[in-house]
Structure formats: C-alpha cells, structure tokens
Enzyme design. Structure first.
Site, mmCIF file in Angstrom:
data_model
loop_
_atom_site.group_PDB
_atom_site.id
_atom_site.type_symbol
_atom_site.label_atom_id
_atom_site.label_comp_id
_atom_site.label_asym_id
_atom_site.label_seq_id
_atom_site.Cartn_x
_atom_site.Cartn_y
_atom_site.Cartn_z
ATOM 1 N N SER A 133 10.154 -0.276 -14.902
ATOM 2 C CA SER A 133 9.819 -1.271 -14.828
ATOM 3 C C SER A 133 9.818 -1.581 -16.819
ATOM 4 O O SER A 133 9.942 -0.910 -17.689
ATOM 5 C CB SER A 133 7.937 -1.456 -14.559
ATOM 6 N N TYR A 146 -0.677 0.950 -15.313
ATOM 7 C CA TYR A 146 1.108 0.963 -14.690
ATOM 8 C C TYR A 146 1.768 1.579 -16.012
ATOM 9 O O TYR A 146 2.993 1.645 -15.410
ATOM 10 C CB TYR A 146 0.953 -0.831 -14.345
HETATM 11 N N1 LIG Z 1 7.654 -6.901 -8.290
HETATM 12 C C1 LIG Z 1 7.412 -6.753 -9.148
HETATM 13 O O1 LIG Z 1 7.808 -7.371 -10.132
HETATM 14 C C2 LIG Z 1 8.066 -5.279 -10.221
HETATM 15 C C3 LIG Z 1 8.259 -5.029 -10.994
HETATM 16 C C4 LIG Z 1 9.018 -4.102 -11.955
HETATM 17 C C5 LIG Z 1 9.173 -3.083 -11.034
HETATM 18 N N2 LIG Z 1 8.818 -2.905 -10.055
HETATM 19 C C6 LIG Z 1 8.862 -2.075 -8.963
HETATM 20 O O2 LIG Z 1 10.028 -1.748 -8.040
HETATM 21 C C7 LIG Z 1 9.494 -1.207 -6.960
HETATM 22 C C8 LIG Z 1 9.161 -1.904 -6.235
HETATM 23 O O3 LIG Z 1 8.210 -2.316 -6.149
HETATM 24 P P1 LIG Z 1 7.858 -4.029 -4.822
HETATM 25 O O4 LIG Z 1 8.328 -5.920 -5.903
HETATM 26 O O5 LIG Z 1 9.121 -3.976 -3.903
HETATM 27 O O6 LIG Z 1 6.621 -3.620 -4.448
HETATM 28 P P2 LIG Z 1 6.428 -4.084 -3.121
HETATM 29 O O7 LIG Z 1 6.868 -5.155 -2.369
HETATM 30 O O8 LIG Z 1 4.792 -3.183 -2.889
HETATM 31 O O9 LIG Z 1 7.095 -2.091 -2.949
HETATM 32 C C9 LIG Z 1 6.183 -1.401 -2.901
HETATM 33 C C10 LIG Z 1 7.156 -0.042 -1.437
HETATM 34 O O10 LIG Z 1 7.043 0.956 -2.066
HETATM 35 C C11 LIG Z 1 6.782 1.460 -0.634
HETATM 36 N N3 LIG Z 1 5.496 2.768 -1.400
HETATM 37 C C12 LIG Z 1 4.800 2.611 -1.700
HETATM 38 N N4 LIG Z 1 3.674 3.917 -2.244
HETATM 39 C C13 LIG Z 1 4.479 4.647 -0.809
HETATM 40 C C14 LIG Z 1 4.391 6.144 -0.801
HETATM 41 N N5 LIG Z 1 3.080 6.642 -1.381
HETATM 42 N N6 LIG Z 1 5.115 7.179 -0.273
HETATM 43 C C15 LIG Z 1 6.424 5.681 0.139
HETATM 44 N N7 LIG Z 1 6.670 5.059 0.378
HETATM 45 C C16 LIG Z 1 4.713 3.571 -0.372
HETATM 46 C C17 LIG Z 1 5.615 0.937 0.356
HETATM 47 O O11 LIG Z 1 5.902 0.573 1.383
HETATM 48 P P3 LIG Z 1 4.798 1.661 2.430
HETATM 49 O O12 LIG Z 1 3.919 0.394 2.030
HETATM 50 O O13 LIG Z 1 5.278 1.294 3.654
HETATM 51 O O14 LIG Z 1 4.429 2.420 2.762
HETATM 52 C C18 LIG Z 1 6.705 -0.233 -0.358
HETATM 53 O O15 LIG Z 1 8.223 -0.336 1.163
HETATM 54 C C19 LIG Z 1 7.932 -0.046 -7.725
HETATM 55 O O16 LIG Z 1 8.434 0.614 -8.200
HETATM 56 C C20 LIG Z 1 7.595 -1.431 -8.777
HETATM 57 O O17 LIG Z 1 6.743 -0.450 -9.752
HETATM 58 C C21 LIG Z 1 8.790 -4.114 -9.369
#
Ligand SMILES: NC(=O)c1ccc[n+]([C@@H]2O[C@H](COP(=O)([O-])OP(=O)(O)OC[C@H]3O[C@@H](n4cnc5c(N)ncnc54)[C@H](OP(=O)(O)O)[C@@H]3O)[C@@H](O)[C@H]2O)c1
Length: 253
Positions: A133, A146
């Site tokens: 990120s 974070y």
């Molecule tokens: N959205 C943003 O603004 C943003 C920006 C920069 C970086 N990111 C990063 O990008 C990645 C994806 O983000 P997103 O926005 O797509 O978030 P999201 O929609 O909340 O998705 C997170 C995913 O991680 C899975 N997960 C969480 N804990 C887990 C565990 N213990 N074991 C296995 N799977 C797990 C969740 O699935 P389950 O709950 O089904 O396990 C879900 O599929 C993350 O690493 C986040 O930090 C996001």
C-alpha cells in the site's frame, strides 16, 4: 496462479482478470461461499484457508501442489483495522494487522516457495507479487498500525528479492493508494457501515477500482520473464500524495 484474499475486492478482481487471460487460478480466503461463487464464475479452484493459521497454510500449499502446482503467487490478503492515534490504539488490533499483512504473507510465501520452484523448473520462471500500500511507503496520522504492517510487508518484499537473487523467481510489489472496494473501509471501521460511510473517502473523487488495480497487477505477470517490476505505485490522478486528495472535478489551469 495462487491469489490470497480472493473473496472480495482486489483479490476477486485479480482472479477474474487472470481468468479472462486464460490463467488457471487458485483462489484463497476464509469465506467459502464467496469463493464458491467466484469459482462458478471464473473456473478458479477455491481453497478455504486462513493465512494466519500455519496448518491451514500448509494444507493449502499441499492442495496447490497436488492440483498441478503453480508458477505465481499474489499475496493480497490483508487490510486495516481502526484509525486510531498511536497513543490510543489497541495492541490486539495491531497484532491482528501484523498477523494477516506480514506473518500471513511470510507463511504463504514460505509454504509455496517449493511449489513455485517446481513451477519455475517446468516453465523457466515463477513470480511473487505482494500487495502492500502507499500506507507502507509513507506514514500518516491515525494510520500507525496499518502503516507499520505495510512498511513491514514492503521490507519483507525487499529482503525476499535479495534472498532469491540468482533464482528465476521474480519478486514484485504493488502499492495502491485510494481504491474503492466493498469491504476495505468497512473492515477498517470494524464492520460499522455508518462509520465507513462517514469517512467520505470516495465522495467527490474518482478513486481506483479493484479492476484498475487488477489490470496493472496481472500486467506485471504478463511481462517477459526477465522483467521484474520491483515496485509499482498506483494512485488515482486526484490523489497526488497520501495527504492530498483533490475533491471535485479535475480542471486544467
Ligand atoms: N482498498 C484500498 O484502498 C487499498 C489500498 C492499498 C492497499 N490495499 C490492500 O489491498 C489488499 C486487498 O484490499 P481490498 O481493498 O480488496 O480489501 P477487502 O475487500 O477487505 O479484501 C480483503 C481480502 O483479504 C481476505 N482476508 C482477510 N483476512 C484473511 C485471512 N486471515 N486469511 C485469508 N484471507 C484473508 C478477505 O477474505 P475473507 O474475509 O473471506 O478471508 C478478503 O478477500 C489488502 O492487502 C489491502 O491492505 C487496499
């Protein structure tokens, strides 16, 4: 191709994009029903696994090995909890963020490296991409936990690239800025939808979508095998830094 955190957001969009381009994908997350629907839609192999549980990670890696192996890994599972001052944050929530964003990434990588080496032996190259990120490149107030977790994931990515030097294994990192996904802000606000909406993160601005991120992410795997995109930083045009998000229309001056 193994994608963790595939049940929503960037991970699910990544599985869809890989499928569009003909890649066979293993979709990993905890919520089985969501993975099952994604499998019906894309033909991916759903594997239920909590990346913070080492036994489940070992079983997942064995499933991958037995079902044809893999030449790629996307460590995407992760997220943020809370927007608290360092002084007031919860140690338990900091541990949870570290468990999923850092320790989980390490466990999955370690468990799959032998499988990826086998894959590289077959096709000449394997690839790992860690989804960090911009929060892992620059700190911001109320982001401490974070920030710490994603800075750590960034550091682990750099160490791993050095450790694998000389092997035909790429180690890449994608650091997105503001991405509108259905659950990221919701999880950050501990499941409180009103609090997530109250942040107004996506109001009067065009954020990245999960599909925008997935397209660039998958593109890194599609480059020729000698090309390693060490660090890709991806932001919406309206976000010029972690602290500057232009609200309203973009206009020339
Ligand atoms: N959205 C943003 O603004 C943003 C920006 C920069 C970086 N990111 C990063 O990008 C990645 C994806 O983000 P997103 O926005 O797509 O978030 P999201 O929609 O909340 O998705 C997170 C995913 O991680 C899975 N997960 C969480 N804990 C887990 C565990 N213990 N074991 C296995 N799977 C797990 C969740 O699935 P389950 O709950 O089904 O396990 C879900 O599929 C993350 O690493 C986040 O930090 C996001």
């Amino acid at each position: 191709m193994v994608v963790t955190g595939a049940s929503s957001g960037i991970g699910a969009a990544t599985v869809r994009r890989f499928a569009e381009l003909g890649w066979q994908t293993v979709a990993v997350a905890r919520r089985e029903e969501r993975l099952r629907k994604l499998a019906e839609e894309t033909g991916c192999l759903p594997v239920v696994c909590d990346v913070t549980d080492e036994q489940q990670v070992a079983a997942m890696a064995e499933t991958v090995r037995q079902t044809g192996g893999a030449t790629g890994l996307v460590n995407n599972a992760g997220g943020a909890i809370g927007l608290d001052l360092v002084e007031e944050a919860s140690n338990d929530e900091w541990r949870q963020m570290f468990e999923v964003n850092v320790i989980g990434l390490r466990s999955v990588t370690a468990a799959l490296l032998p499988v990826l080496r086998e894959g590289a032996g077959r096709v000449g190259c394997a690839s790992i991409l860690n989804l960090t990120s911009t929060a892992g490149l620059g700190a911001y107030a109320r982001g401490g936990g974070y920030n710490a977790a994603k800075f750590a994931a960034h550091a682990v990515t750099g160490a791993l690239r050095l450790e694998l030097a000389g092997e035909p294994i790429r180690v890449m990192e994608l650091a997105p800025g503001l991405v509108q996904t259905e659950e990221f802000a919701l999880n950050r606000m501990r499941g409180n939808a009103d609090a997530a909406a109250g942040l107004r993160l996506y109001e009067d601005v065009q954020p990245l979508t999960a599909e925008d991120v997935a397209e660039v992410l998958v593109g890194a795997f599609e480059r020729p095998p000698h090309v390693n995109q060490d660090l890709i930083v991806l932001r919406p045009v309206a976000q010029s830094s972690n602290f500057h998000v232009h609200k309203g229309p973009l206009e020339t001056r």
